[in-house]
Motif scaffolding. Structure first.
Motif, mmCIF file in Angstrom:
data_model
loop_
_atom_site.group_PDB
_atom_site.id
_atom_site.type_symbol
_atom_site.label_atom_id
_atom_site.label_comp_id
_atom_site.label_asym_id
_atom_site.label_seq_id
_atom_site.Cartn_x
_atom_site.Cartn_y
_atom_site.Cartn_z
ATOM 1 N N LEU A 13 0.797 -1.235 0.000
ATOM 2 C CA LEU A 13 0.000 0.000 0.000
ATOM 3 C C LEU A 13 0.829 1.284 0.000
ATOM 4 N N ASP A 14 2.141 1.175 0.169
ATOM 5 C CA ASP A 14 2.915 2.397 0.451
ATOM 6 C C ASP A 14 2.855 3.461 -0.642
ATOM 7 N N GLU A 15 2.721 3.038 -1.901
ATOM 8 C CA GLU A 15 2.629 4.057 -2.964
ATOM 9 C C GLU A 15 1.285 4.778 -2.938
ATOM 10 N N ALA A 31 12.038 -12.370 3.071
ATOM 11 C CA ALA A 31 13.056 -11.740 3.914
ATOM 12 C C ALA A 31 13.348 -10.352 3.361
ATOM 13 N N LYS A 32 12.499 -9.406 3.755
ATOM 14 C CA LYS A 32 12.671 -8.019 3.316
ATOM 15 C C LYS A 32 13.118 -7.191 4.512
ATOM 16 N N TYR A 33 14.293 -6.617 4.379
ATOM 17 C CA TYR A 33 14.931 -5.921 5.501
ATOM 18 C C TYR A 33 14.639 -4.420 5.469
ATOM 19 N N PHE A 91 14.333 4.661 -4.314
ATOM 20 C CA PHE A 91 12.980 4.175 -4.647
ATOM 21 C C PHE A 91 11.909 5.121 -4.101
ATOM 22 N N ARG A 92 12.191 5.706 -2.941
ATOM 23 C CA ARG A 92 11.193 6.598 -2.335
ATOM 24 C C ARG A 92 10.966 7.807 -3.243
ATOM 25 N N GLU A 93 12.018 8.248 -3.930
ATOM 26 C CA GLU A 93 11.824 9.321 -4.921
ATOM 27 C C GLU A 93 11.073 8.761 -6.135
ATOM 28 N N ASP A 126 10.090 5.365 9.527
ATOM 29 C CA ASP A 126 10.702 4.184 8.925
ATOM 30 C C ASP A 126 9.741 3.000 9.018
ATOM 31 N N ARG A 127 10.208 1.831 8.526
ATOM 32 C CA ARG A 127 9.352 0.636 8.468
ATOM 33 C C ARG A 127 9.873 -0.455 9.406
ATOM 34 N N ARG A 128 10.547 -0.041 10.480
ATOM 35 C CA ARG A 128 11.211 -1.047 11.313
ATOM 36 C C ARG A 128 10.269 -1.901 12.131
ATOM 37 N N VAL A 143 14.503 -12.475 -1.379
ATOM 38 C CA VAL A 143 15.357 -11.822 -0.386
ATOM 39 C C VAL A 143 15.659 -10.422 -0.914
ATOM 40 N N LYS A 144 15.562 -9.434 -0.034
ATOM 41 C CA LYS A 144 15.669 -8.040 -0.471
ATOM 42 C C LYS A 144 16.155 -7.168 0.660
ATOM 43 N N PRO A 145 17.130 -6.258 0.451
ATOM 44 C CA PRO A 145 17.954 -6.099 -0.743
ATOM 45 C C PRO A 145 18.809 -7.343 -1.021
ATOM 46 N N VAL A 154 18.154 -3.647 -5.214
ATOM 47 C CA VAL A 154 17.261 -2.499 -5.046
ATOM 48 C C VAL A 154 17.865 -1.190 -5.551
ATOM 49 N N SER A 155 17.046 -0.158 -5.478
ATOM 50 C CA SER A 155 17.392 1.151 -6.032
ATOM 51 C C SER A 155 18.750 1.672 -5.568
ATOM 52 N N GLY A 156 19.036 1.568 -4.274
ATOM 53 C CA GLY A 156 20.304 2.105 -3.761
ATOM 54 C C GLY A 156 21.509 1.338 -4.286
ATOM 55 N N THR A 186 16.292 -6.415 -11.240
ATOM 56 C CA THR A 186 17.330 -5.416 -11.361
ATOM 57 C C THR A 186 16.929 -4.356 -12.385
ATOM 58 N N TYR A 187 17.264 -3.113 -12.072
ATOM 59 C CA TYR A 187 16.946 -2.009 -12.984
ATOM 60 C C TYR A 187 17.805 -2.054 -14.247
ATOM 61 N N TRP A 188 18.825 -2.916 -14.255
ATOM 62 C CA TRP A 188 19.662 -3.076 -15.453
ATOM 63 C C TRP A 188 19.213 -4.253 -16.307
HETATM 64 C C1 PBG Z 1 7.309 -1.468 -1.046
HETATM 65 C C2 PBG Z 1 8.576 -1.583 -1.810
HETATM 66 C C3 PBG Z 1 9.767 -0.885 -1.600
HETATM 67 C C4 PBG Z 1 10.650 -1.326 -2.591
HETATM 68 C C5 PBG Z 1 9.967 -2.251 -3.362
HETATM 69 N N1 PBG Z 1 8.701 -2.430 -2.854
HETATM 70 C C6 PBG Z 1 10.108 0.209 -0.679
HETATM 71 C C7 PBG Z 1 10.098 0.035 0.770
HETATM 72 O O1 PBG Z 1 9.854 -1.040 1.315
HETATM 73 O O2 PBG Z 1 10.353 1.041 1.432
HETATM 74 C C8 PBG Z 1 12.055 -0.860 -2.778
HETATM 75 C C9 PBG Z 1 12.664 -1.207 -4.093
HETATM 76 C C10 PBG Z 1 13.921 -0.491 -4.380
HETATM 77 O O3 PBG Z 1 14.483 0.215 -3.517
HETATM 78 O O4 PBG Z 1 14.395 -0.612 -5.526
HETATM 79 N N2 PBG Z 1 6.220 -1.284 -1.929
#
Ligand code: PBG
Length: 321
Positions: free
Chosen positions: A117-119, A191-193, A201-203, A212-214, A243-245, A269-271, A308-310
């Motif tokens: 839902l975050d977007e 396993a999403k950290y 990604f937030r941009e 944060d999402r802790r 698994v992410k990142p 991920v984006s970073g 991957t974005y590539w």
């Molecule tokens: C949540 C979501 C996020 C990413 C993918 N799905 C952001 C978050 O959990 O804050 C990050 C992906 C990325 O950084 O490339 N909808």
């Protein structure tokens, strides 16, 4: 014993190579922005854009021609609210973009959607909030269930459960089965950290999150907990686990690959993307070699496929070589 014998020529190195970068193992994340007439660059992710529906079509054709495995679609809505109602609206941007993607490339690519839902929320959290402002797990599951049904209806072939609510995989699987949608598969972001590497990604999705999402994503210090989350999602019916990142969590990835009975994917991920792009732009590292090495490392650690974005760039380069 001389190990160097097998490294002597390019032909030898190719013959004894253990890990292969292949287009079919790459998945491209795509951002689609509601109301956009043209693609909009994302400053912190040079080379990545928020797509309009037209530029999305063009990118899908390029991705299909490059032979990558699939695309993961993210929506960037014009309006947000507390419940994230755009996520369940059949005319919401993510569902509209999914219909377009399935019509354009649904045979050549596995069309996947981010289920979170975050977007769509004005507070930017992955779920709905209770009276005290905390993310309400079970109320969020109700929203996820409706979002899953809307995405299935739009034609998504694989739902990317990225919200990290307890029980999300079981609830969504049951709802899809009950609706007769046993054909729709689930990719559990097991396993999403809670990572700093999501910064760009937030941009990309114009997130409104403060804080944060802790309380729902995993603590980066915990390896065993990653394995626990993977086993829970498999038991709840995940078809694939994630698994992410990726790069900072290769131990978690290797654990998952060793124990999971279902495919294990990783999200670069984006970073991770932006770090390599930024260093390369300064001339500090060889861009293409660094990209390939980062991906080979993730595959070597045990990923069956990588988001991957590539994805398209690398697939096109491999095919040309
Ligand atoms: C949540 C979501 C996020 C990413 C993918 N799905 C952001 C978050 O959990 O804050 C990050 C992906 C990325 O950084 O490339 N909808």
């Amino acid at each position: 014993m001389r190990a160097r014998r097998l490294r002597a020529t390019p032909a030898w190195r190719r013959l004894v190579r253990e890990t292969h970068l292949e287009p079919s193992r790459l998945v491209l994340p795509l951002f689609v922005r509601e109301g956009a007439e043209h693609p909009t660059p994302i400053a912190s992710m040079p080379g990545v854009v928020q797509h309009s529906l037209d530029s999305l079509k063009a990118e899908l054709h390029r991705a299909a021609t490059a032979g990558i495995g699939g695309v993961m679609i993210f929506g960037v809505p014009e309006h947000k609210d507390a419940e994230g109602s755009g996520a369940t609206d059949p005319d919401g941007i993510l569902n509209v973009a999914t219909r377009v993607a399935v019509a354009e490339a649904g045979n050549a690519l596995v069309v996947q959607t981010d289920l979170c839902l975050d977007e769509f929320t004005d507070h930017g959290h992955c779920g709905v909030l209770d009276a005290r402002g905390r993310v309400d797990n079970d109320a969020t599951l109700v929203r996820y269930r409706d979002m899953a049904l809307a995405q299935a209806e739009a034609g998504s072939q694989l739902l990317g459960l990225s919200g990290m609510m307890d029980g999300q995989t079981a609830v969504i699987r049951a709802a899809l089965d009950q609706a007769g949608r046993t054909d729709v598969a689930l990719l559990a972001y097991a396993a999403k950290y809670a990572s700093a590497f999501y910064g760009p990604f937030r941009e990309a999705v114009q997130s409104s999150l403060e804080g944060d999402r802790r309380t729902y994503q995993l603590d980066p210090a915990n390896r065993r907990e990653g394995a626990l989350e993977v086993s829970l999602d498999v038991a709840e019916g995940a078809d694939i686990v994630m698994v992410k990142p990726a790069m900072s969590y290769l131990d978690v990835l290797a654990d998952a690959a060793a124990s999971s009975p279902v495919p294990v994917w990783a999200y670069q991920v984006s970073g991770e993307y932006s770090m390599i792009e930024a260093a390369a732009a300064h001339g500090w590292i060889d861009r293409e070699r660094a990209i390939d090495e980062s991906l080979v490392g993730i595959l070597r650690a045990g990923a069956d496929a990588v988001l991957t974005y590539w994805a398209v760039e690398v697939a096109e380069r491999i095919t040309r070589a």
